[in-house]
Design a protein around this motif. Structure first.
Motif, PDB file in Angstrom:
ATOM      1  N   UNK A  35      66.074  11.326  76.017  1.00 52.68           N
ATOM      2  CA  UNK A  35      66.953  10.487  76.828  1.00 52.68           C
ATOM      3  C   UNK A  35      68.167  10.021  76.027  1.00 52.68           C
ATOM      4  N   UNK A  36      67.955   9.690  74.756  1.00 54.54           N
ATOM      5  CA  UNK A  36      69.084   9.274  73.919  1.00 54.54           C
ATOM      6  C   UNK A  36      70.065  10.419  73.733  1.00 54.54           C
ATOM      7  N   UNK A  37      69.541  11.638  73.593  1.00 60.16           N
ATOM      8  CA  UNK A  37      70.409  12.804  73.430  1.00 60.16           C
ATOM      9  C   UNK A  37      71.278  12.995  74.669  1.00 60.16           C
ATOM     10  N   UNK A  38      70.667  12.855  75.842  1.00 60.89           N
ATOM     11  CA  UNK A  38      71.426  12.985  77.087  1.00 60.89           C
ATOM     12  C   UNK A  38      72.491  11.894  77.187  1.00 60.89           C
ATOM     13  N   UNK A  39      72.148  10.670  76.762  1.00 60.57           N
ATOM     14  CA  UNK A  39      73.092   9.558  76.845  1.00 60.57           C
ATOM     15  C   UNK A  39      74.317   9.806  75.963  1.00 60.57           C
ATOM     16  N   UNK A  40      74.092  10.217  74.713  1.00 55.82           N
ATOM     17  CA  UNK A  40      75.215  10.457  73.802  1.00 55.82           C
ATOM     18  C   UNK A  40      76.070  11.609  74.303  1.00 55.82           C
ATOM     19  N   UNK A  41      75.450  12.677  74.797  1.00 57.37           N
ATOM     20  CA  UNK A  41      76.222  13.791  75.342  1.00 57.37           C
ATOM     21  C   UNK A  41      77.046  13.361  76.546  1.00 57.37           C
ATOM     22  N   UNK A  42      76.478  12.473  77.380  1.00 57.34           N
ATOM     23  CA  UNK A  42      77.226  11.959  78.518  1.00 57.34           C
ATOM     24  C   UNK A  42      78.428  11.141  78.093  1.00 57.34           C
ATOM     25  N   UNK A  52      75.230  21.349  75.819  1.00 55.08           N
ATOM     26  CA  UNK A  52      75.112  20.023  75.216  1.00 55.08           C
ATOM     27  C   UNK A  52      74.797  20.139  73.732  1.00 55.08           C
ATOM     28  N   UNK A  53      75.182  19.112  72.979  1.00 54.18           N
ATOM     29  CA  UNK A  53      74.969  19.061  71.536  1.00 54.18           C
ATOM     30  C   UNK A  53      73.634  18.393  71.265  1.00 54.18           C
ATOM     31  N   UNK A  85      71.358   2.231  65.971  1.00 57.35           N
ATOM     32  CA  UNK A  85      70.827   3.588  66.031  1.00 57.35           C
ATOM     33  C   UNK A  85      71.893   4.571  65.531  1.00 57.35           C
ATOM     34  N   UNK A  86      71.577   5.234  64.439  1.00 57.28           N
ATOM     35  CA  UNK A  86      72.487   6.256  63.915  1.00 57.28           C
ATOM     36  C   UNK A  86      72.143   7.604  64.551  1.00 57.28           C
ATOM     37  N   UNK A  87      73.176   8.347  64.920  1.00 58.75           N
ATOM     38  CA  UNK A  87      72.942   9.700  65.445  1.00 58.75           C
ATOM     39  C   UNK A  87      73.750  10.708  64.629  1.00 58.75           C
ATOM     40  N   UNK A  88      73.160  11.898  64.450  1.00 62.95           N
ATOM     41  CA  UNK A  88      73.816  12.960  63.702  1.00 62.95           C
ATOM     42  C   UNK A  88      73.451  14.297  64.315  1.00 62.95           C
ATOM     43  N   UNK A  89      74.367  15.240  64.209  1.00 64.60           N
ATOM     44  CA  UNK A  89      74.156  16.544  64.824  1.00 64.60           C
ATOM     45  C   UNK A  89      72.969  17.248  64.195  1.00 64.60           C
ATOM     46  N   UNK A  90      72.135  17.825  65.037  1.00 62.31           N
ATOM     47  CA  UNK A  90      70.963  18.578  64.576  1.00 62.31           C
ATOM     48  C   UNK A  90      71.368  20.041  64.407  1.00 62.31           C
ATOM     49  N   UNK A  91      71.207  20.564  63.210  1.00 60.41           N
ATOM     50  CA  UNK A  91      71.574  21.953  62.962  1.00 60.41           C
ATOM     51  C   UNK A  91      70.447  22.885  63.405  1.00 60.41           C
ATOM     52  N   UNK A  92      70.784  24.100  63.823  1.00 60.00           N
ATOM     53  CA  UNK A  92      69.735  25.043  64.221  1.00 60.00           C
ATOM     54  C   UNK A  92      68.868  25.435  63.032  1.00 60.00           C
TER      55      UNK A  92
END
Length: 416
Positions: A35-42, A52-53, A85-92
């Motif tokens: 849900x947090x991922x969807x929120x930040x992408x929004x 989406x990232x 809450x810190x967010x950072x891009x998740x690499x593949x």
């Protein structure tokens, strides 16, 4: 902390391209990563411009693995305050880029610039380029090679070390133009297998750890004019008069460190004057490289397979027979030298390696056939589990900040 329905949060990131407004949000305490991922992408509008990232989230420097509420309860974070809450891009996840096939088990690997060396149980050292072509196969050892290490490399030549169960360490010089490698010095003094070698920061000395329970200190300076003992700089009469190709000279140790009561499995230079060793006696020892004094001893409960040191966070990581990776802070004044335990492997942790550019990132290899990449802020769940090997993994090293190498008993070196 009692259960709460809503919680005030503020998002932030160190990645400027993903920054959003510094505004608190009121969110359900029962939402998690998805849900947090969807929120930040929004908020970024990413969903409107393509795929989406994927982000990771940290609260109080720990990865969020559950709902916000469960994380806050576990970490005893007050619900009265705004949760940062810190967010950072998740690499593949890293993928195998190349597989270098050997004739026997791959025990060790080292990279310098655009060349890789590997040690194998076929008694040989092999030199490879980044594309996976074998440039040279170097013979000389009479038993399996246990460790390899680059000393230096330029446009004309490379110098590297190899240690073996034959109780010796060989100082090798590789001519890039001719493709030939020759042994310049044979370092003798150990009485059992030499399982680990490590070069000092100035590349002038190296230390070795052996099953004979000792560490030894050696010169790493190549002196092709050295005599048979390698330390007096003299030539034999035959070399002076005939000019024939010089035979490898024998070197003896500059110093011997004693203190371990069982085999020394791993050695590493921490800085200019400090060497660290680990062994089958369940001990990690810090040594003064100038005097040979054992400055500090850290005690574990199982065999240590390998240790690694990060200059970025000044911490040691150890892989052990109990399947755990431990993070050690030898400077701790409160007595709590173990700063974290990473748990996920199902077999002996044979090798550990810190990222050269990220103080939180660590790679590990195990007899459970996997390589794992960790962020130390997520102690129970690795970032990635790599399953390319078919048998025990014996070594893992970073070749750059985003590339890994691992070798194992399936006779393969995998480049990720």
């Amino acid at each position: 902390m009692a259960d709460v329905e809503q919680v005030q949060v503020r998002f932030f990131t160190k990645q400027k391209k993903y920054e959003i407004a510094d505004t608190p949000f009121s969110l359900s305490a029962n939402i998690g990563h998805g849900d947090l991922n969807d929120l930040i992408n929004g908020l970024l509008g990413a969903g409107n411009v393509g795929q989406s990232i994927q982000f990771d989230f940290l609260i109080d420097s720990q990865y969020l693995q559950d709902t916000i509420q469960k994380h806050m309860k576990a970490k005893e974070i007050s619900a009265e305050s705004v949760v940062e809450i810190e967010y950072l891009e998740k690499h593949p996840a890293p993928q195998p880029d190349n597989i270098l096939v050997h004739d026997d088990w791959v025990s060790s690997v080292s990279r310098c610039k655009n060349c890789i060396i590997t040690g194998s149980y076929d008694n040989c050292v092999q030199i490879w380029d980044d594309q996976g072509s074998c440039l040279a196969k170097v013979k000389g050892h009479t038993s399996p090679v246990k460790d390899v290490e680059w000393v230096s490399k330029d446009e004309q030549k490379g110098v590297f070390l190899s240690s073996s169960q034959d109780q010796s360490i060989r100082v090798m010089e590789w001519s890039i133009g001719s493709g030939e490698a020759s042994c310049v010095h044979v370092c003798k003094g150990h009485t059992q297998s030499v399982d680990s070698i490590s070069i000092n920061p100035s590349a002038t000395k190296f230390c070795s750890g052996s099953w004979d329970k000792t560490l030894k200190l050696w010169s790493a300076v190549v002196n092709p004019e050295g005599g048979d003992e390698g330390e007096n700089g003299s030539l034999s009469k035959k070399q002076k008069t005939t000019g024939v190709k010089k035979k490898a000279t024998t070197r003896t140790p500059l110093m011997t460190f004693t203190g371990h009561t069982q085999a020394v499995s791993s050695v590493v230079w921490m800085d200019r004057t400090t060497i660290c060793s680990a062994g089958w006696d369940h001990c990690i020892r810090l040594w003064d490289a100038e005097s040979g004094v054992n400055k500090q001893t850290l005690t574990g409960s199982k065999v240590f397979c390998e240790i690694a040191y990060s200059a970025l966070n000044q911490c040691l990581a150890s892989g052990s027979a109990d399947k755990y990776i431990r993070l050690w802070d030898h400077r701790a004044e409160d007595g709590q030298v173990v700063r974290g335990i990473l748990t996920s492997h199902q077999g002996w942790v044979s090798s550990v390696s810190w990222s050269p550019s990220n103080q939180f990132e660590l790679a590990s290899a195990s007899y459970d056939t996997t390589v794992k990449i960790w962020d130390t802020r997520s102690p129970y769940t690795p970032l990635y589990t790599l399953t390319g090997h078919q048998d025990k993994v014996m070594c893992v090293r970073w070749s750059s900040s985003r590339h890994l190498m691992s070798g194992g008993t399936d006779n393969q070196l995998i480049l990720y």
